[in-house]
Motif scaffolding. Structure first.
Motif, short mmCIF file in Angstrom:
data_model
loop_
_atom_site.label_atom_id
_atom_site.label_comp_id
_atom_site.label_asym_id
_atom_site.label_seq_id
_atom_site.Cartn_x
_atom_site.Cartn_y
_atom_site.Cartn_z
N LEU A 85 0.83 -1.20 0.00
CA LEU A 85 0.00 0.00 0.00
C LEU A 85 0.87 1.25 0.00
O LEU A 85 0.56 2.22 -0.71
N CYS A 86 1.94 1.25 0.75
CA CYS A 86 2.86 2.40 0.76
C CYS A 86 3.45 2.64 -0.63
O CYS A 86 3.58 3.79 -1.07
N LYS A 87 3.77 1.57 -1.33
CA LYS A 87 4.30 1.68 -2.69
C LYS A 87 3.24 2.27 -3.63
O LYS A 87 3.55 3.12 -4.47
N ILE A 88 2.00 1.83 -3.46
CA ILE A 88 0.88 2.35 -4.26
C ILE A 88 0.73 3.86 -4.01
O ILE A 88 0.56 4.64 -4.94
N ILE A 89 0.80 4.26 -2.75
CA ILE A 89 0.68 5.68 -2.40
C ILE A 89 1.79 6.49 -3.07
O ILE A 89 1.54 7.56 -3.64
N GLU A 90 3.02 5.98 -3.02
CA GLU A 90 4.14 6.68 -3.66
C GLU A 90 3.89 6.87 -5.15
O GLU A 90 4.14 7.96 -5.70
N GLN A 91 3.41 5.84 -5.81
CA GLN A 91 3.16 5.93 -7.25
C GLN A 91 2.04 6.92 -7.55
O GLN A 91 2.12 7.67 -8.53
N MET A 92 1.02 6.95 -6.71
CA MET A 92 -0.06 7.91 -6.92
C MET A 92 0.44 9.33 -6.67
O MET A 92 0.06 10.26 -7.40
N ARG A 93 1.30 9.54 -5.68
CA ARG A 93 1.87 10.87 -5.42
C ARG A 93 2.66 11.36 -6.63
O ARG A 93 2.61 12.54 -6.99
N GLU A 94 3.43 10.47 -7.22
CA GLU A 94 4.20 10.83 -8.42
C GLU A 94 3.26 11.21 -9.55
O GLU A 94 3.53 12.16 -10.29
N ALA A 95 2.18 10.47 -9.70
CA ALA A 95 1.24 10.73 -10.78
C ALA A 95 0.54 12.09 -10.59
O ALA A 95 0.23 12.77 -11.57
N VAL A 96 0.29 12.48 -9.36
CA VAL A 96 -0.35 13.76 -9.07
C VAL A 96 0.49 14.91 -9.65
O VAL A 96 -0.04 15.89 -10.16
N LYS A 97 1.79 14.76 -9.60
CA LYS A 97 2.71 15.80 -10.08
C LYS A 97 2.54 16.08 -11.57
O LYS A 97 2.81 17.18 -12.04
N THR A 98 2.11 15.09 -12.33
CA THR A 98 2.01 15.24 -13.78
C THR A 98 0.56 15.40 -14.27
O THR A 98 0.34 15.53 -15.47
N LYS A 99 -0.39 15.37 -13.35
CA LYS A 99 -1.80 15.54 -13.77
C LYS A 99 -2.16 16.99 -13.86
O LYS A 99 -1.72 17.82 -13.15
#
Length: 99
Positions: A85-99
């Motif tokens: 779940l922590c890994k999933i959160i990290e990936q979503m945080r990265e995606a927020v930067k490019t949305k």
């Protein structure tokens, strides 16, 4: 469940709706989720995940919750459900930067 546990309902929907038995892989399912939702939805999902991580339920209850609602074979990922779940959160945080 009450307002205090509203995030659990949202998290159930995210885990069950994204990581279900018909997916090719958890990574592909996450990639599809990220590409299909808005930035606001990603931020809300991150918040719900973090609420679980920061809640006062036991470590085991958190792991059980994740395993109950995500159709993921955790031994294959070599991560515990909480690490995953922590890994999933990290990936979503990265995606927020490019949305």
């Amino acid at each position: 469940m009450g307002n205090r546990y509203h995030y659990l309902e949202e998290l159930e929907d995210f885990l069950g709706g994204t990581f279900h038995q018909d997916i090719s892989s958890p990574q592909q399912a996450l990639d599809e989720f990220i590409s299909e939702v808005t930035k606001e939805c990603l931020l809300s999902t991150i918040k719900d995940c973090e609420e679980l991580l920061n809640s006062d339920v036991t470590h085991q209850e958190k792991e059980d919750f994740i395993q109950q609602h995500a159709e993921v074979y955790f031994p294959e990922s070599e991560l515990t459900p909480l690490q995953w779940l922590c890994k999933i959160i990290e990936q979503m945080r990265e995606a927020v930067k490019t949305k």
